[in-house]
Scaffold this active site. Structure first.
Site, PDB file in Angstrom:
ATOM      1  N   ASP A  14      11.127  28.876 -17.722  1.00 40.68           N
ATOM      2  CA  ASP A  14      12.493  28.097 -17.527  1.00 40.68           C
ATOM      3  C   ASP A  14      12.610  27.140 -16.348  1.00 40.68           C
ATOM      4  O   ASP A  14      13.471  27.260 -15.453  1.00 40.68           O
ATOM      5  CB  ASP A  14      13.827  29.067 -17.429  1.00 40.68           C
ATOM      6  CG  ASP A  14      13.623  29.947 -18.707  1.00 40.68           C
ATOM      7  OD1 ASP A  14      13.583  29.470 -19.716  1.00 40.68           O
ATOM      8  OD2 ASP A  14      14.082  31.269 -18.204  1.00 40.68           O
ATOM      9  N   GLU A 174      20.314  25.578 -26.000  1.00 42.99           N
ATOM     10  CA  GLU A 174      20.561  26.242 -24.608  1.00 42.99           C
ATOM     11  C   GLU A 174      19.910  25.277 -23.638  1.00 42.99           C
ATOM     12  O   GLU A 174      19.405  24.179 -23.963  1.00 42.99           O
ATOM     13  CB  GLU A 174      19.939  27.245 -24.754  1.00 42.99           C
ATOM     14  CG  GLU A 174      18.399  27.416 -25.072  1.00 42.99           C
ATOM     15  CD  GLU A 174      17.502  28.532 -25.376  1.00 42.99           C
ATOM     16  OE1 GLU A 174      18.259  29.744 -24.916  1.00 42.99           O
ATOM     17  OE2 GLU A 174      16.506  28.387 -26.285  1.00 42.99           O
TER      18      GLU A 174
END
Length: 506
Positions: A14, A174
């Site tokens: 991420d 997302e």
């Protein structure tokens, strides 16, 4: 110049990156490990050096009871008006929050909570306004990429939360980020789930709240159709420029055990892919929309990629940088002087789910490595572990039994635990060795000049596919109470990790 991916190997998922002047900064998710949110620095986007963590105090990072799927999810790093901001979600405690600092190499503030829910939060600053977005529900119950304006001093909402985009049609929308380039607003996000269908999509609009028009070529980046290719799961990106007209995506992907075996053990890693803006204002990415192991990019012609992995020891590693703990540690049980690590065990072992065992962990960053450490157990037990979750780990363990030590291999795979290859030796230091490949974990022990084979175990059992989690394998030095609760410290010495080769990705 060509460079090799991943640019940050191992469990560093991420990614979010920014440029401030001629320096780039990068943060990653950390889940239930303490300290949280690894922080890296670079001057060329290819060579990265870890300079610490963002969340270094228990007041910033409560993790009690956080399992391998809990803790800190995707962070976003931003810079505005001389101040750095890191916004993220602690899914186990408190939800969305941000911290800030005026010194990237110093301490960060205590958390400031944000009233908007969802996960994968991001910040966008413009003309004195601070916009907060996440993927979740808005104030009317609509689901998608949701945004509001906040007071950056307090985290309070100044406008209602509103869905501004519902994506390009894929599942699990997302990881949103908003940018302004040449007068247009670009909204970048992921779809497909952070697995084999992962992909990057984006849209463009004339206002921070939209409406946004989807890029006709979505997904702009994905490896989902690259069968027989080791790099998979490409997604969750941040867009960054070098100040000279060259753009890049910093994103995650993972490496399968090989080009055909759909298991990955190292976790999601950090990759770099070039971006090209067209005359019409839309951009493309990568090699025909894919990320490759070897890439080249305008703006990187004079960059020399240094070895991504160097040999490690106690002398060039530190607690709170390479070494982390499961959840918040009892610091009084750790003593580290760069020559010897001393740990004092508590009553918790590697299966613990609520608090922190007395153990240190370092990310496994390559398939091929050799790990060595000498353990002197005067009471209780200690060892060397390849740890994925509480239910999935392989250990070499040394236990003191009166005037002898018992050395064994212990495998924990789901509800099954086996202990075998047991050797009873005279009391004294024992060197534990772990040799890793993409297929096997192989343990050995050495004592008094004799070497004992403790056996090998298949790597794929420690994969994210089996664990159902978002982390990667950690190499751990651990202790366990087996007899004396207040016994002496257990000493670890001569720790080393060596990498036999620079790994090629197929």
């Amino acid at each position: 110049m060509t460079y090799r991916n991943p640019v940050v190997p191992g469990f560093y998922p991420d990614p979010s990156a920014i440029r401030v002047g001629d320096t780039y900064y990068l943060v990653n998710s950390s889940f239930n490990y303490f300290p949280g949110v690894p922080l890296f620095e670079s001057h060329d986007l290819v060579n990265w050096t870890q300079i610490g963590h963002v969340l270094t105090r228990p007041s910033q990072l409560p993790l009690k009871g956080a399992g391998t799927g809990g803790g800190i999810y995707a962070p976003t790093l931003r810079y505005n008006d001389g101040r750095f901001y890191m916004v993220t979600t602690n899914v186990s405690f408190g939800g969305n929050f941000y911290v800030y600092t005026d010194d990237i190499h110093g301490e960060w503030s205590d958390p400031i909570a944000v009233e908007q829910g969802g996960i994968d939060p991001s910040l966008y600053f413009e003309d004195g306004h601070a916009y907060f977005m996440s993927n979740g529900d808005d104030d009317e119950g609509n689901h998608g990429i949701t945004q509001c304006e906040i007071d950056i001093a307090t985290g309070k909402k100044l406008t209602p939360s509103k869905v501004i985009w519902t994506g390009a049609g894929g599942r699990y929308l997302e990881g949103p980020h908003l940018y302004k380039v040449d007068g247009s607003y670009y909204l970048l996000a992921s779809e497909g789930g952070t697995e084999y269908g992962h992909m990057m999509v984006y849209a463009r609009g004339d206002n921070p709240f939209g409406p946004f028009t989807n890029y006709a070529g979505n997904p702009v980046l994905t490896n989902r159709n690259l069968g027989g290719y080791q790099i998979q799961g490409t997604g969750h990106a941040d867009l960054v420029d070098d100040g000279h007209g060259h753009w890049f995506l910093i994103h995650l992907a993972f490496r399968q055990l090989d080009r055909w075996i759909q298991h990955h053990t190292l976790g999601r890693e950090t990759y770099l892919t070039p971006v090209q803006f067209g005359a019409d204002g839309w951009f493309t990415a990568g090699d025909h929309g894919t990320t490759r192991a070897v890439m080249s990019a305008p703006g990187l012609e004079n960059v020399v990629q240094k070895p991504r992995l160097l040999p490690l020891s106690f002398h060039n590693t530190a607690i709170g940088r390479e070494w982390v703990t499961l959840r918040e540690p009892d610091s009084a049980r750790y003593c580290f002087d760069q020559d010897v690590l001393a740990l004092r065990p508590n009553q918790y072992g590697l299966e613990e789910r609520e608090v922190s065992p007395t153990a240190l962990f370092m990310r496994q960053r390559a398939f091929f490595s050799t790990v060595r450490v000498t353990v002197d157990v005067t009471a209780n037990a200690a060892g060397l572990a390849a740890y994925m979750t509480e239910d999935l780990h392989y250990d070499a363990i040394v236990e003191r039994v009166e005037d002898q030590v018992k050395v064994a291999r212990r495998l924990r795979v789901g509800p099954a635990t086996t202990t075998d290859h047991v050797h009873v030796l005279p009391a004294g230091p024992v060197t534990l060795i772990l040799e890793t490949t993409n297929y096997q974990y192989h343990f050995y022990a050495e004592a008094d000049g004799e070497r004992f084979d403790l056996g090998e175990a298949d790597a794929h059992y420690l994969s994210s596919e089996n664990a159902g989690n978002f982390t990667g394998v950690m190499l751990g030095l651990f202790t366990e109470q087996t007899d004396e609760p207040d016994a002496d410290w257990i000493k670890f010495s001569d720790f080393a990790i060596e990498y036999p080769k620079e790994e090629d990705v197929e």
